[in-house]
Design an enzyme around this catalytic site. Structure first.
Site, PDB file in Angstrom:
ATOM      1  N   CYS A   1      99.728  -5.516  41.367  1.00 29.96           N
ATOM      2  CA  CYS A   1      99.940  -4.551  40.286  1.00 29.96           C
ATOM      3  C   CYS A   1     101.133  -3.637  40.606  1.00 29.96           C
ATOM      4  CB  CYS A   1      98.662  -3.770  40.004  1.00 29.96           C
ATOM      5  SG  CYS A   1      98.661  -2.995  38.370  1.00 29.96           S
TER       6      CYS A   1
ATOM      7  N   HIS B   1      94.688  -7.980  39.052  1.00 28.99           N
ATOM      8  CA  HIS B   1      93.910  -7.526  40.213  1.00 28.99           C
ATOM      9  C   HIS B   1      92.942  -8.615  40.675  1.00 28.99           C
ATOM     10  CE1 HIS B   1      95.186  -3.302  40.435  1.00 28.99           C
ATOM     11  NE2 HIS B   1      95.348  -3.410  39.133  1.00 28.99           N
TER      12      HIS B   1
ATOM     13  N   GLU C   1      92.163  -9.068  43.745  1.00 29.17           N
ATOM     14  CA  GLU C   1      91.447  -8.578  44.933  1.00 29.17           C
ATOM     15  C   GLU C   1      90.163  -7.830  44.603  1.00 29.17           C
ATOM     16  OE1 GLU C   1      93.168  -4.776  43.539  1.00 29.17           O
ATOM     17  OE2 GLU C   1      93.580  -6.899  43.294  1.00 29.17           O
TER      18      GLU C   1
END
Length: 241
Positions: A90, A176, A178
């Site tokens: 990001c 995102h 993660e």
């Protein structure tokens, strides 16, 4: 473990997430820096060390208000120029683009929520391949232009540049991957103001996370593990990527 993952965190609840589990399994010890608070090294000591730059509510162009962002960009640039491992997520991906001379600009409207990822031919031949058509978590109002020499891997309906790679040592993800879906409540609390400004009901995101999250967690672990395994200094990279 001789390798270190140097993690730059911009917001307490936007941490390494799933990568906190995966990195030690790939031989990395973790060194975290809180942006603007923990001093950054001018360069990473080990050529096999990984620089992981996470997301946050800042803009990649906000160097006047947050001068230490320029130090992050400089560190990313050094790491990229020495062809050492970099993973940006990001804001981290946008800072990678800036480090490579590409602009970052505001989008017509924010992209927040779970939406499908569209991989191009290069993306389908990369570690991102399992994400074709899968709903991933988007949470951004800016977008990066594709840097010179980078390979575009993915897009979404709301953003034409969702991921790029530089050979097999650097990966920039606008989305995102993660984030574990079970942590979404932290995001709903921390980004209350942005959600209200965007007219997005927390309940809708909570429901979407519960629907897409369990499958996405498995896919994210697969994708991130494959990318880490292909880094220089780890096992031999995939010859097709």
């Amino acid at each position: 473990m001789s390798k270190t993952a140097h993690i730059i965190r911009h917001l307490a609840f936007e941490g390494p997430g799933l990568l906190a589990e995966l990195l030690p399994a790939h031989g990395y010890r973790l060194q975290q820096y809180d942006a603007g608070i923990t001093p950054l090294p001018e360069a990473l000591p080990n050529p096999d060390d990984l620089l992981l730059v996470l997301g946050g509510p800042l803009g990649a162009n906000d160097t006047a208000d947050y001068p230490w962002l320029a130090q992050e960009i400089a560190l990313i640039r050094k790491q990229l120029h020495r062809r050492a491992p970099v993973l940006g997520i990001c804001l981290g991906a946008q800072l990678m683009a800036r480090a490579l001379g590409a602009p970052v600009m505001a989008m017509p409207q924010r992209e927040i929520g779970y939406a499908p990822l569209k991989l191009n031919h290069a993306g389908s031949a990369s570690p991102l391949a399992p994400l074709q058509g899968e709903a991933v978590l988007h949470w951004h109002g800016d977008q990066f232009a594709l840097p010179h020499g980078a390979t575009l891997l993915a897009a979404s309906a709301g953003c034409p540049h969702q991921a790029f790679a530089i050979d097999n040592h650097a990966l920039a993800l606008q989305f995102h991957l993660e984030t574990d879906w079970q942590d979404i409540e932290r995001w709903l609390i921390g980004h209350t103001g942005e959600l209200r400004a965007s007219g997005i009901a927390p309940a809708s995101l909570r429901q979407a996370a519960a629907q897409a999250g369990p499958r996405l967690r498995t896919l994210a672990q697969q994708v991130l593990s494959n990318w880490l395994a292909a880094l220089p200094g780890n096992q031999a990279p995939n010859p097709d990527w």
